[in-house]
Scaffold this motif. Structure first.
Motif, mmCIF file in Angstrom:
data_model
loop_
_atom_site.group_PDB
_atom_site.id
_atom_site.type_symbol
_atom_site.label_atom_id
_atom_site.label_comp_id
_atom_site.label_asym_id
_atom_site.label_seq_id
_atom_site.Cartn_x
_atom_site.Cartn_y
_atom_site.Cartn_z
ATOM 1 N N GLU A 104 0.851 -1.188 0.000
ATOM 2 C CA GLU A 104 0.000 0.000 0.000
ATOM 3 C C GLU A 104 0.886 1.236 0.000
ATOM 4 O OE1 GLU A 104 -0.622 0.152 4.857
ATOM 5 O OE2 GLU A 104 -2.318 -0.253 3.546
ATOM 6 N N PRO A 105 0.435 2.295 -0.658
ATOM 7 C CA PRO A 105 1.287 3.496 -0.736
ATOM 8 C C PRO A 105 1.507 4.105 0.643
ATOM 9 C CG PRO A 105 -0.920 3.975 -1.505
ATOM 10 C CD PRO A 105 -0.879 2.495 -1.313
ATOM 11 N N GLU A 106 2.765 4.594 0.877
ATOM 12 C CA GLU A 106 3.108 5.251 2.151
ATOM 13 C C GLU A 106 3.760 6.584 1.834
ATOM 14 O OE1 GLU A 106 5.525 4.372 6.310
ATOM 15 O OE2 GLU A 106 5.655 2.991 4.621
ATOM 16 N N GLU A 107 3.310 7.620 2.461
ATOM 17 C CA GLU A 107 3.802 8.972 2.198
ATOM 18 C C GLU A 107 5.020 9.255 3.077
ATOM 19 O OE1 GLU A 107 2.263 13.616 2.348
ATOM 20 O OE2 GLU A 107 0.965 11.987 3.070
ATOM 21 N N LEU A 108 6.104 9.773 2.455
ATOM 22 C CA LEU A 108 7.308 10.182 3.169
ATOM 23 C C LEU A 108 7.352 11.698 3.240
ATOM 24 C CD1 LEU A 108 9.989 7.775 1.657
ATOM 25 C CD2 LEU A 108 8.756 7.550 3.819
ATOM 26 N N VAL A 109 7.635 12.231 4.419
ATOM 27 C CA VAL A 109 7.654 13.683 4.621
ATOM 28 C C VAL A 109 8.908 14.067 5.390
ATOM 29 C CG1 VAL A 109 5.128 13.888 4.586
ATOM 30 C CG2 VAL A 109 6.324 13.458 6.743
ATOM 31 N N VAL A 110 9.221 15.355 5.297
ATOM 32 C CA VAL A 110 10.343 15.901 6.076
ATOM 33 C C VAL A 110 9.905 16.008 7.531
ATOM 34 C CG1 VAL A 110 11.868 17.872 6.397
ATOM 35 C CG2 VAL A 110 11.192 17.165 4.088
ATOM 36 N N PRO A 111 10.702 15.541 8.482
ATOM 37 C CA PRO A 111 10.291 15.606 9.888
ATOM 38 C C PRO A 111 10.217 17.043 10.383
ATOM 39 C CG PRO A 111 12.580 14.935 9.733
ATOM 40 C CD PRO A 111 12.046 14.935 8.335
ATOM 41 N N ASP A 112 9.324 17.247 11.334
ATOM 42 C CA ASP A 112 9.193 18.571 11.937
ATOM 43 C C ASP A 112 10.319 18.767 12.950
ATOM 44 O OD1 ASP A 112 6.931 19.117 10.514
ATOM 45 O OD2 ASP A 112 5.582 18.335 12.059
ATOM 46 N N VAL A 113 10.933 19.957 12.884
ATOM 47 C CA VAL A 113 11.998 20.309 13.834
ATOM 48 C C VAL A 113 11.713 21.696 14.376
ATOM 49 C CG1 VAL A 113 13.759 18.865 12.751
ATOM 50 C CG2 VAL A 113 13.437 21.209 11.956
ATOM 51 N N ASP A 114 12.412 22.059 15.412
ATOM 52 C CA ASP A 114 12.244 23.382 16.025
ATOM 53 C C ASP A 114 12.733 24.446 15.050
ATOM 54 O OD1 ASP A 114 12.597 25.762 17.573
ATOM 55 O OD2 ASP A 114 12.484 24.521 19.374
ATOM 56 N N SER A 115 11.818 25.296 14.635
ATOM 57 C CA SER A 115 12.149 26.299 13.614
ATOM 58 C C SER A 115 13.188 27.293 14.113
ATOM 59 C CB SER A 115 10.875 27.049 13.174
ATOM 60 O OG SER A 115 10.266 27.676 14.300
ATOM 61 N N LYS A 116 13.129 27.643 15.409
ATOM 62 C CA LYS A 116 14.096 28.627 15.927
ATOM 63 C C LYS A 116 15.487 28.024 15.992
ATOM 64 C CE LYS A 116 10.853 31.435 18.577
ATOM 65 N NZ LYS A 116 10.523 32.032 19.883
ATOM 66 N N LEU A 117 15.553 26.756 16.420
ATOM 67 C CA LEU A 117 16.864 26.105 16.435
ATOM 68 C C LEU A 117 17.401 25.922 15.024
ATOM 69 C CD1 LEU A 117 16.342 23.331 19.159
ATOM 70 C CD2 LEU A 117 17.487 25.538 19.390
ATOM 71 N N LEU A 118 16.495 25.648 14.071
ATOM 72 C CA LEU A 118 16.909 25.511 12.675
ATOM 73 C C LEU A 118 17.479 26.811 12.149
ATOM 74 C CD1 LEU A 118 17.004 23.737 10.131
ATOM 75 C CD2 LEU A 118 14.670 24.518 9.603
ATOM 76 N N GLU A 119 16.819 27.931 12.466
ATOM 77 C CA GLU A 119 17.326 29.235 12.022
ATOM 78 C C GLU A 119 18.692 29.528 12.630
ATOM 79 O OE1 GLU A 119 14.417 32.107 13.008
ATOM 80 O OE2 GLU A 119 12.906 31.382 11.577
ATOM 81 N N GLU A 120 18.856 29.187 13.896
ATOM 82 C CA GLU A 120 20.143 29.451 14.537
ATOM 83 C C GLU A 120 21.258 28.615 13.906
ATOM 84 O OE1 GLU A 120 19.962 29.030 18.729
ATOM 85 O OE2 GLU A 120 18.282 30.421 18.987
ATOM 86 N N MET A 162 18.321 15.672 2.860
ATOM 87 C CA MET A 162 17.169 15.967 3.703
ATOM 88 C C MET A 162 16.571 14.657 4.210
ATOM 89 S SD MET A 162 15.347 18.360 5.042
ATOM 90 C CE MET A 162 15.579 19.823 4.034
ATOM 91 N N PRO A 163 16.401 14.494 5.523
ATOM 92 C CA PRO A 163 15.825 13.258 6.046
ATOM 93 C C PRO A 163 14.330 13.159 5.723
ATOM 94 C CG PRO A 163 16.105 14.831 7.810
ATOM 95 C CD PRO A 163 16.720 15.453 6.596
ATOM 96 N N LEU A 164 13.865 11.954 5.462
ATOM 97 C CA LEU A 164 12.458 11.701 5.174
ATOM 98 C C LEU A 164 11.950 10.628 6.132
ATOM 99 C CD1 LEU A 164 12.525 11.604 1.259
ATOM 100 C CD2 LEU A 164 11.793 13.500 2.708
ATOM 101 N N VAL A 165 10.784 10.854 6.685
ATOM 102 C CA VAL A 165 10.170 9.889 7.589
ATOM 103 C C VAL A 165 8.756 9.603 7.114
ATOM 104 C CG1 VAL A 165 11.551 10.623 9.557
ATOM 105 C CG2 VAL A 165 9.352 11.711 9.131
ATOM 106 N N SER A 166 8.258 8.452 7.496
ATOM 107 C CA SER A 166 6.894 8.095 7.138
ATOM 108 C C SER A 166 5.901 9.011 7.839
ATOM 109 C CB SER A 166 6.624 6.637 7.519
ATOM 110 O OG SER A 166 5.264 6.314 7.325
ATOM 111 N N ALA A 167 4.880 9.373 7.099
ATOM 112 C CA ALA A 167 3.868 10.245 7.694
ATOM 113 C C ALA A 167 3.196 9.569 8.869
ATOM 114 C CB ALA A 167 2.834 10.641 6.644
#
Length: 413
Positions: A104-120, A162-167
């Motif tokens: 069955e199809p499985e969607e891969l997405v970019v994991p959510d991370v802390d946006s402020k830490l990402l900006e830093e 870019m890491p991808l994880v299953s939705a």
């Protein structure tokens, strides 16, 4: 032979694929690439399985982990390189791939991370892919944890992908960052901890300093007590010697008076007095002293006897005696205070001033010899060698000279 790698003409780095060459060009701005028949090394750590692409990378891995055994699998992975840029895999392809494996199809997405830490992290110079991967695998815990993860995995081949994880297995949203009030409270708490730690350290150092001050104070008091005790003993010994000198002087005066009295009685024709009747019996203490064994005269006593002989042999010329004592005191003082200057330790015996003041007087040269002076160069000089200077002897000589100068009863008879 077909090329098996791409070589950067600017820095000589070997790259496995066109994608790596593009990434290398973006990072270094190098543009000169060519095919090479030299294969990229594939050294696999036998302990943990980490692949290393060069000897330098394997040495670095050994230094960090202590793993020293590697398997060379370069020949197994080498293959002709394709110069065509592969097309990016679409989400549909990914879904179809997942469907083919799982049914069955499985969607891969970019994991959510802390946006402020990402900006830093991006502001620190890390790419978005590397920063996202670091935050994802470090659990979005802190900026420091993400930076440490990047340092530890900087040699990974997929570090900039870019890491991808299953939705479905997508991690829960990261914890919300602290509010300004919470940050202020946290900062205040850290400051308070630092202040308390500093105060405790200052108190500990103050206690150590106080202990050191007490120890030094005790040592100074003990040193002062010992100095005062030594000074007291020295004064007692000096006074005892002066009293003994005065007693001996009075005894000699008394004997002289008795002799003069007997001489007058003889001239007048009177019978001599019976010594046993006129003289009281000696005290018991004197008898005990006389029964003690005779000890050899000390150097200080020999010096005193020299000075007494000098004064008695010149008792009619008080000025000459005083000049001799002061001259000897000058010689002794110069030798004690300026031992490194030879001119103060060498006396010419034929010098007229020396002969007039000390040399011709009985006991003068002997006193200097007791102080350490020696006749040298055919008895032409009196010389005190530097290595034979004895400060204790010179101090005793100075004490005897001061007593002879200041004690009016010294060497009267």
């Amino acid at each position: 032979m077909a090329g098996v790698s791409l070589k950067c003409g600017d820095c000589g780095t070997l790259l496995k694929s066109v994608e790596e060459a593009q990434e290398h060009a973006e990072l270094t701005k190098h543009t000169d690439f060519s095919e090479s028949t030299e294969a990229v090394l594939n050294l696999v750590c036998s302990t943990c399985g980490k692949p290393c692409r060069s000897k330098t990378e394997s040495d670095l891995h050994t230094k960090r982990t202590g793993h020293a055994e590697f398997s060379d699998k370069t020949s197994e992975t080498v293959k002709p390189i394709s110069l065509e840029v592969p097309k990016a895999q679409s989400s549909n392809d990914v879904e179809m791939l997942d469907a083919s494996t799982t049914g069955e199809p499985e969607e891969l997405v970019v994991p959510d991370v802390d946006s402020k830490l990402l900006e830093e992290l991006e502001s620190m110079g890390f790419s978005k892919e590397r920063a996202t991967r670091a935050l994802h695998f470090s659990g979005n815990s802190s900026l420091e944890a993400a930076a440490n993860w990047i340092v530890e995995h900087e040699d990974d081949a997929d570090i900039d992908q870019m890491p991808l994880v299953s939705a479905k297995s997508k991690s829960e949203p990261p914890k919300p960052s602290l509010t300004p009030e919470e940050r202020k409270a946290k900062a205040q708490e850290l400051k308070e901890r630092a202040r308390k730690k500093k105060e405790e350290e200052e108190k500990r150092m103050e206690r150590e300093r106080e202990k050191e001050r007490i120890r030094i104070g005790k040592e100074l008091l003990e040193a002062k007590r010992m100095e005062e005790e030594n000074e007291r003993k020295r004064i007692i010994a000096l006074r005892k010697a002066e009293k003994e000198e005065e007693r001996r002087a009075r005894e000699k005066i008394r004997q002289k008076l008795e002799e003069d009295k007997a001489e007058r009685r003889r001239k007048l024709g009177l019978p001599a007095e019976d010594p046993a009747a006129s003289k009281p019996p000696p005290p018991v203490v004197e008898e005990k002293k006389s029964s003690l064994p005779i000890r050899p005269a000390t150097k200080a006593e020999q010096m005193r006897e020299c000075l007494r002989s000098l004064k008695q042999s010149n008792k009619d010329d008080e000025a000459k005696v005083k000049t001799a004592f002061n001259t000897l005191l000058t010689y002794v003082k110069n030798a004690a205070t300026k031992p490194d200057e030879e001119k103060f330790r060498k006396i010419r015996l034929s010098n007229a001033a020396f002969q007039d003041r000390v040399g011709k007087l009985e006991g003068g040269i002997k006193f200097l010899e007791l102080c350490g002076f020696e006749k040298v160069e055919g008895d032409e000089f009196l010389f005190l060698p530097r290595d034979k200077i004895d400060r204790a002897v010179l101090n005793s000589a100075g004490t005897e000279l001061n007593s002879a100068i200041n004690n009016p009863f010294f060497g009267v008879l």
